[in-house]
Design a protein around this motif. Structure first.
Motif, PDB file in Angstrom:
ATOM      1  N   GLU A 212      -2.644  -3.802   8.590  1.00 34.92           N
ATOM      2  CA  GLU A 212      -2.721  -2.362   8.170  1.00 34.92           C
ATOM      3  C   GLU A 212      -3.020  -1.318   9.687  1.00 34.92           C
ATOM      4  OE1 GLU A 212      -7.112   0.156   7.346  1.00 34.92           O
ATOM      5  OE2 GLU A 212      -7.469  -1.672   7.213  1.00 34.92           O
ATOM      6  N   THR A 216       0.371   0.646   7.261  1.00 30.83           N
ATOM      7  CA  THR A 216      -0.156   2.006   6.994  1.00 30.83           C
ATOM      8  C   THR A 216       0.957   2.937   7.530  1.00 30.83           C
ATOM      9  OG1 THR A 216      -2.380   1.972   7.189  1.00 30.83           O
ATOM     10  CG2 THR A 216      -1.749   4.418   7.453  1.00 30.83           C
ATOM     11  N   THR A 235       1.119  -1.359  -3.273  1.00 30.47           N
ATOM     12  CA  THR A 235       0.574  -2.772  -3.114  1.00 30.47           C
ATOM     13  C   THR A 235       1.149  -4.347  -2.791  1.00 30.47           C
ATOM     14  OG1 THR A 235      -0.895  -3.663  -4.755  1.00 30.47           O
ATOM     15  CG2 THR A 235      -1.424  -1.460  -3.135  1.00 30.47           C
ATOM     16  N   THR A 248      -2.110  -4.775   2.852  1.00 30.17           N
ATOM     17  CA  THR A 248      -3.274  -4.112   4.032  1.00 30.17           C
ATOM     18  C   THR A 248      -3.232  -2.606   4.217  1.00 30.17           C
ATOM     19  OG1 THR A 248      -4.660  -6.559   3.576  1.00 30.17           O
ATOM     20  CG2 THR A 248      -5.439  -4.197   5.275  1.00 30.17           C
ATOM     21  N   PHE A 249      -3.296  -1.224   3.966  1.00 33.98           N
ATOM     22  CA  PHE A 249      -3.771  -0.484   4.869  1.00 33.98           C
ATOM     23  C   PHE A 249      -3.825   0.396   4.580  1.00 33.98           C
ATOM     24  CE2 PHE A 249      -1.051  -0.911   0.573  1.00 33.98           C
ATOM     25  CZ  PHE A 249      -1.747   0.858  -0.433  1.00 33.98           C
ATOM     26  N   ASP A 250      -4.258   1.778   4.789  1.00 37.01           N
ATOM     27  CA  ASP A 250      -5.091   2.920   4.739  1.00 37.01           C
ATOM     28  C   ASP A 250      -5.105   3.502   3.896  1.00 37.01           C
ATOM     29  OD1 ASP A 250      -6.699   5.090   5.171  1.00 37.01           O
ATOM     30  OD2 ASP A 250      -7.360   4.686   7.550  1.00 37.01           O
TER      31      ASP A 250
END
Length: 340
Positions: A212, A216, A235, A248-250
């Motif tokens: 993540e 990000t 995504t 998956t990232f902020d």
């Protein structure tokens, strides 16, 4: 119009509907192959075979393609085409009003990279659909599997686009690229090349499962680049076949960066993507991000896929002023220049 030309036009129409309906690629290839066979025949032979019911004796023509050819050649009601058109027609309800405001599509591909049609065909289809401009965003060199464009090939493409813009005016093909976001957030084309384009879409195509935090940082660095106008399919998820989970990232940080640096979030309308997912689309809108409703079309019929995105935005009551693809050409170009 000659008999052969009429038959080819009907077969190409079938390909268009199949692409629009996201039908298996093998079906569209079968009709393309049949059109090639028909192109090699003279009118009399085609008519004789249509009347005698012997088209399927030819290698490359099956029952479905034969029926389309026969209906066209014998001037019969196009039964197969009519059913195909109805089955693949895209309908918009909640998004009807905002869809009417659609003027452009800022993510499309041609045979210069991994698209299935020449630039001219894509542009003329977009014009026929009521668009006033279309961004040509073929892949950049990092995506070798898609025959991405080196700076040299991109320069050659710009020459073709300039000639087509003279021919198709007032319709405008925007010069652009879907540039690859590398693992460290840099882009795979130099700044001086990107500065010469009307519009840049930046997308990640590799290492989508990285943790993540680095993902990000990767996306934030990309959207902060002054030459990036749109963050593409953020995504990277795939919803069909074996599928692919979203990266998956902020999202709070990424969309905050998009809002701060004036980078629009793409509403990617490919049926297998529908990216961003609903919860992330809602978050991007909460952050005040601009959005771009894009087909990511690789074939003419796929240009109609923008209907999916307008339906999603219509359900959310999004103001057209926040949607880049409803803006007139001058407003869009001024915005790209100001944010870049």
């Amino acid at each position: 119009m000659s008999t052969t030309t009429t038959a080819i036009a009907a077969l190409n129409r079938a390909v268009y509907y199949l692409d629009r309906g996201f039908e298996p690629a093998a079906k569209a290839k079968a009709f393309t192959r049949a059109a090639e066979v028909a192109a090699g025949m003279d009118d009399d032979d085609l008519e004789r075979r249509a009347e005698a019911g012997t088209l399927t004796d030819l290698d490359g023509i099956g029952p479905s393609t034969a029926s389309v050819i026969a209906d066209a050649v014998l001037d019969r009601p196009p039964a197969y085409l009519t059913k195909l058109e109805q089955r693949t027609r895209l309908r918009v309800s909640a998004g009807a009003t905002v869809f009417e405001a659609c003027r452009s599509d800022l993510h499309s591909h041609s045979t210069w990279s991994d698209g299935g049609a020449p630039i001219r065909t894509m542009a003329m289809t977009a014009r026929a659909l009521g668009r006033t401009h279309l961004a040509l965003t073929d892949h950049s060199p990092r995506l070798t599997i898609a025959h991405g464009l080196t700076p040299e090939r991109l320069a050659e493409q710009l020459i073709e686009v300039a000639a087509l813009n003279e021919e198709l005016a007032p319709f405008r093909i925007l010069t652009g690229c879907e540039v690859d976001i590398l693992a460290d957030g840099t882009l795979d084309l130099p700044d001086d090349v990107l500065a010469g384009l009307d519009l840049v879409v930046a997308s990640a195509h590799s290492k989508l499962s990285m943790p993540e935090r680095p993902m990000t940082e990767r996306l934030v660095r990309a959207v902060a680049n002054p030459h990036v106008d749109v963050l593409g399919h953020c995504t990277g998820r795939k919803l069909v076949g074996r599928g692919r989970p979203p990266s998956t990232f902020d999202a709070e940080l990424v969309f905050a960066a998009c809002a701060q640096f004036g980078t629009a979030v793409e509403v990617n309308c490919r049926p297998e993507r529908q990216d961003p997912p609903d919860e992330l689309l809602d978050l991007a809108l909460e952050w005040g991000c601009f959005v771009s409703v894009d087909s990511d079309a690789h074939a003419p019929g796929q240009l109609e896929w923008v209907a999916h995105g307008y339906e999603r935005l219509g359900e959310r009551g999004v103001d057209p002023d926040r949607i880049l693809t409803t803006w007139d050409l001058d407003t869009l170009l001024d915005w790209c220049a100001a944010t870049g």
